[in-house]
Motif scaffolding. Structure first.
Motif, mmCIF file in Angstrom:
data_model
loop_
_atom_site.group_PDB
_atom_site.id
_atom_site.type_symbol
_atom_site.label_atom_id
_atom_site.label_comp_id
_atom_site.label_asym_id
_atom_site.label_seq_id
_atom_site.Cartn_x
_atom_site.Cartn_y
_atom_site.Cartn_z
ATOM 1 N N GLU A 60 0.461 1.058 -10.033
ATOM 2 C CA GLU A 60 -0.778 0.744 -9.314
ATOM 3 C C GLU A 60 -1.453 -0.522 -9.853
ATOM 4 O OE1 GLU A 60 -2.693 1.570 -6.767
ATOM 5 O OE2 GLU A 60 -1.129 2.870 -5.961
ATOM 6 N N THR A 61 -1.369 -0.723 -11.162
ATOM 7 C CA THR A 61 -2.035 -1.882 -11.753
ATOM 8 C C THR A 61 -1.377 -3.176 -11.288
ATOM 9 O OG1 THR A 61 -2.469 -0.511 -13.678
ATOM 10 C CG2 THR A 61 -2.826 -2.867 -13.930
ATOM 11 N N ARG A 101 -1.502 -7.597 -4.798
ATOM 12 C CA ARG A 101 -2.302 -7.564 -3.578
ATOM 13 C C ARG A 101 -3.387 -8.625 -3.650
ATOM 14 N NH1 ARG A 101 -1.751 -1.765 -3.493
ATOM 15 N NH2 ARG A 101 -3.590 -1.504 -4.776
ATOM 16 N N ASN A 102 -4.004 -8.697 -4.824
ATOM 17 C CA ASN A 102 -5.104 -9.635 -5.016
ATOM 18 C C ASN A 102 -4.621 -11.083 -4.923
ATOM 19 O OD1 ASN A 102 -7.094 -11.066 -7.342
ATOM 20 N ND2 ASN A 102 -8.066 -9.729 -5.851
ATOM 21 N N PRO A 111 -4.447 3.223 -1.794
ATOM 22 C CA PRO A 111 -5.593 2.734 -1.035
ATOM 23 C C PRO A 111 -5.525 3.109 0.445
ATOM 24 C CG PRO A 111 -4.274 0.924 -1.920
ATOM 25 C CD PRO A 111 -3.806 2.168 -2.557
ATOM 26 N N ALA A 139 -2.017 -3.768 -7.602
ATOM 27 C CA ALA A 139 -3.367 -4.290 -7.401
ATOM 28 C C ALA A 139 -3.390 -5.793 -7.654
ATOM 29 C CB ALA A 139 -4.338 -3.577 -8.332
ATOM 30 N N LYS A 140 -2.698 -6.205 -8.706
ATOM 31 C CA LYS A 140 -2.672 -7.619 -9.073
ATOM 32 C C LYS A 140 -1.988 -8.456 -7.977
ATOM 33 C CE LYS A 140 -1.115 -10.404 -12.790
ATOM 34 N NZ LYS A 140 0.064 -10.438 -13.667
ATOM 35 N N LEU A 172 0.843 -1.192 0.000
ATOM 36 C CA LEU A 172 0.000 0.000 0.000
ATOM 37 C C LEU A 172 0.881 1.246 0.000
ATOM 38 C CD1 LEU A 172 -2.609 -1.126 2.690
ATOM 39 C CD2 LEU A 172 -2.911 -1.119 0.221
ATOM 40 N N LYS A 215 -9.529 -1.251 -4.044
ATOM 41 C CA LYS A 215 -8.137 -1.317 -4.474
ATOM 42 C C LYS A 215 -7.336 -2.233 -3.558
ATOM 43 C CE LYS A 215 -5.855 1.829 -6.490
ATOM 44 N NZ LYS A 215 -5.047 3.044 -6.689
ATOM 45 N N ALA A 216 -7.605 -2.160 -2.250
ATOM 46 C CA ALA A 216 -6.864 -2.986 -1.297
ATOM 47 C C ALA A 216 -7.079 -4.468 -1.587
ATOM 48 C CB ALA A 216 -7.282 -2.654 0.127
ATOM 49 N N ILE A 217 -8.273 -4.817 -2.059
ATOM 50 C CA ILE A 217 -8.517 -6.236 -2.313
ATOM 51 C C ILE A 217 -8.323 -6.604 -3.784
ATOM 52 C CG2 ILE A 217 -10.014 -6.536 -0.324
ATOM 53 C CD1 ILE A 217 -12.374 -6.361 -2.132
ATOM 54 N N GLY A 218 -7.668 -5.718 -4.544
ATOM 55 C CA GLY A 218 -7.208 -6.150 -5.853
ATOM 56 C C GLY A 218 -7.795 -5.469 -7.072
ATOM 57 N N ALA A 219 -8.538 -4.362 -6.886
ATOM 58 C CA ALA A 219 -9.069 -3.668 -8.060
ATOM 59 C C ALA A 219 -7.965 -2.834 -8.689
ATOM 60 C CB ALA A 219 -10.233 -2.775 -7.663
ATOM 61 N N THR A 220 -7.808 -2.922 -10.024
ATOM 62 C CA THR A 220 -6.819 -2.094 -10.711
ATOM 63 C C THR A 220 -7.412 -0.701 -10.922
ATOM 64 O OG1 THR A 220 -7.661 -2.779 -12.840
ATOM 65 C CG2 THR A 220 -5.863 -4.072 -11.940
ATOM 66 N N PRO A 221 -6.555 0.310 -11.101
ATOM 67 C CA PRO A 221 -7.079 1.658 -11.344
ATOM 68 C C PRO A 221 -8.057 1.691 -12.518
ATOM 69 C CG PRO A 221 -4.728 1.750 -10.960
ATOM 70 C CD PRO A 221 -5.089 0.294 -11.007
#
Lengths: 225, 411
Positions: free
Chosen positions: A74-75, A81-82, B404, A78-79, A54, B318-324
């Motif tokens: 960020e992309t 993190r998921n 996030p 995000a990946k 983060l 976003k924290a759980i994986g959403a891309t911008p």
């Protein structure tokens, strides 16, 4: 699982630079349940944010499951993190207009899993945290302890390698705190690596290892059991 | 992402569960479109009425009167009286054949007309048949003068409604003879004229018959050139100039002489009306654009508010994986979907209201048949949807860029 070497992080506020993390060295193995302690301003939240992708760090290195984590856009963040991480927050951070089961299913939506499959997996985790009868309830209809258990189920649903909990019991009374910690311990016993940031000794004592930070350096790192 | 069924399901879910937000943005767009279309439609209705009052069915004419010269030219002295004759009429008609519909004769006289013991003084217009079109004379009974009356120099008369009332009272004038200027005239028709009472106190007779009575001369005092209705004002000005120079050359009038021949173009009045109408339509466009801008500002405000309200949700996602990109797509798809549906609803309701108005406002507000071109209505809707999406996109992009952790702190 987590390899951190000579990690430095500063915040620039106006002309002054605040050195928050000063050469942190830490290694966390798979299946550990680690408490990160420290007073406010010790840098414990910053460390968790960096581990959780983060936030960025200035120098040093950070490997998560042998993947170097540095300067992610960020992309990509995000990946990762998921795929790698599940978050548990002090204030639960459930989406208030979504039901319990929809909240749990949301990380799976971002993994591109089909709707039916999501429903099925989400329900499994709902049962796992003991709220099988509450699937269609909105967060506003749940108690604090129930909300945190939904949040834990959500964090688990994407099958992350590491679970990051930032003061998970901070908004709960002591009985509920114990229940939530019991759940976290149970999940740990099943083999999940978990980091818990807390300032409560009772909570920290339930973990296998306690890392204490002060002024941006690790002062103690002890195994409890 | 845009055509992913699952992401649409997610959007519908969000829309269903956030009714107030959906309602606010939908309502703004629907009302914006509704007001735009109704105001624009009413404006068009006002323009319609104006056109019927001031411009419809007016005949475009140029009037030619011979007069005296003021400048000596080609050996002719000044103060020479110019005359038009029947042969001039033929020449003019041949010369300008392609640009005009007709050239009409009007010689005006003033004398007494008598039927039985009733008599009165009237203005007698000795004209050619085309005069009916130039003056928009409406026949009530019988017929107007025709070519046969001209060639045969018939002593026929078409009399005004008020002339008929004066001389015949309740009697039917058609076929009766009236007496004037030493001759009897057979009444073949009665006319009315929208120009009012004065016009209806005239009589029309064949100009050739009057010429015969006037010592068999061939003089014409006034010609009325009727030109094509579709001719633009500028084209009519050119025609006017061409007529002037042709006549001046033919009649040996100096090009610098302001007199010799008078020319007046009714197109000028038309042009004034046209200018007024165009000012009216500029005002209407301003009203339309103004409403649209107000609508754009409205939907923009709501979209900014909506994204602000969702900052924390965006942080969680976003924290759980959403891309911008998925965040931006989510906000955009939702806003475009809502604005399209509500824009369409506003459009349909507004068109129904406009149709319902019809001519109901004609008497009090001079608004007849309000309408809007389909393309204008559709464009307005598209513009509103576009700006709604843009207004959602900018804050959504900003929110999608926020870390996030910051979005989550936002309470």
């Amino acid at each position: 699982m987590i390899e951190i070497k000579k990690l430095n992080k500063s915040y620039v506020i106006g002309k002054n630079s605040l050195h928050v993390l000063k050469g942190i060295e830490v290694s966390i193995k798979k299946g550990e349940l680690v408490a990160i302690m420290g007073s406010s301003g010790s840098g414990k939240s910053t460390l968790l944010n960096i581990i959780g992708m983060l936030d960025n760090y200035d120098s040093g290195s950070y490997h998560l499951d042998n993947v170097p984590i540095k300067d992610l856009d960020e992309t990509k963040a995000a990946k990762y993190r998921n795929q790698f991480l599940g978050f548990i927050f002090q204030s639960f951070n459930l989406i208030n207009y979504k039901t319990a089961i929809e909240n749990i299913a949301l990380p799976l939506y971002y993994q591109g899993i089909s709707r039916d499959e999501r429903q099925k997996i989400a329900f499994e985790y709902l049962e796992k945290v003991g709220l099988g009868d509450w699937s269609e309830h909105l967060p506003s209809e749940l108690s604090g302890g129930q909300k945190q258990r939904i949040a834990i189920a959500r964090a688990l649903a994407s099958q992350p390698k590491v679970l990051l909990a930032d003061e998970p019991t901070g908004a709960l009374d002591s009985t509920t705190s114990e229940e939530v910690m019991a759940l976290i311990k149970k999940i740990n016993k099943e083999g999940k690596t978990i980091l818990v940031v807390t300032h409560e000794h009772e909570i920290a004592n339930m973990c296998n290892r306690i890392i204490t930070l002060k002024d941006g350096v690790i002062v103690t790192d002890i195994q409890t059991s | 992402m845009l055509f992913n069924k699952d992401s649409w399901k997610e959007i519908f879910d969000t829309i269903k569960k956030n009714k107030l937000r959906t309602f606010l943005s939908g309502f703004t767009v629907a009302i914006g479109i509704l007001i735009f279309i109704i105001l624009f439609g009413l404006g068009n209705g006002l323009e319609n009425s104006f056109k019927t009052f001031f411009t419809d069915d007016k005949v475009n004419t140029i009037r030619l009167y011979p007069s005296s010269t003021t400048i000596p030219y080609r050996g002719y002295e000044s103060q020479r009286r110019i005359k038009f004759t029947n042969s001039d009429l033929v020449d003019f008609q041949e010369k300008f054949n392609s640009r005009i519909e007709d050239i009409v004769v009007r010689n005006t006289f003033y004398f007494q007309m008598k039927y039985k013991e009733r008599a009165n003084n009237y203005s007698i217009r000795a004209v050619s048949p085309g005069h009916q079109e130039a003056e928009l004379t409406i026949i009530m009974k019988g017929r107007y003068l025709n070519e046969g009356d001209i060639t045969n120099r018939k002593k026929h008369a078409v009399i005004g409604r008020l002339v008929a009332e004066d001389l015949f009272q309740d009697e039917d004038p058609i076929g009766k003879y009236i007496f004037g200027s030493g001759h009897s005239w057979k009444v073949i028709g009665v006319f009315q004229d929208e120009g009012g009472d004065r016009e209806e106190r005239n009589l029309y007779v064949p100009y050739t018959s009057m010429q015969k009575i006037q010592k068999n001369n061939d003089e014409i005092n006034q010609m009325i050139v009727i030109y094509d209705k579709n001719m633009s004002y500028n084209e009519s000005l050119i025609l006017e100039k061409d007529l002037e120079s042709y006549i001046k050359e033919k009649k040996f009038i100096s090009p610098d002489d302001n007199r010799g021949v008078y020319i007046s173009n009714t197109g000028e009045e038309q042009e004034n009306s046209r200018q007024f109408a165009s000012v009216l339509s500029i005002i209407i466009s301003f009203i339309g654009i103004g409403t649209l801008v107000a609508g754009i500002i409205g939907i923009s405000n709501i979209m900014v508010f909506v994204v602000k309200e969702r900052t924390k949700e965006i942080g969680i996602r976003k924290a759980i994986g959403a891309t911008p990109n998925s965040i931006i797509a989510m906000v955009l798809q939702e806003s475009i979907f809502i604005t399209m549906i509500s824009g369409y609803l506003g459009l349909v309701v507004a068109l129904i209201i406009l149709n319902g108005i019809g001519d109901n406002l004609m008497d009090k507000y001079f608004i007849s048949n309000p309408y809007i071109q389909t393309s204008n209505a559709v464009w307005a809707t598209i513009i509103l949807i576009f700006f709604g999406a843009l207004a959602g996109y900018l804050p959504a992009r900003k929110a999608a860029k926020i870390k996030p952790i910051i979005a989550l702190r936002d309470k």
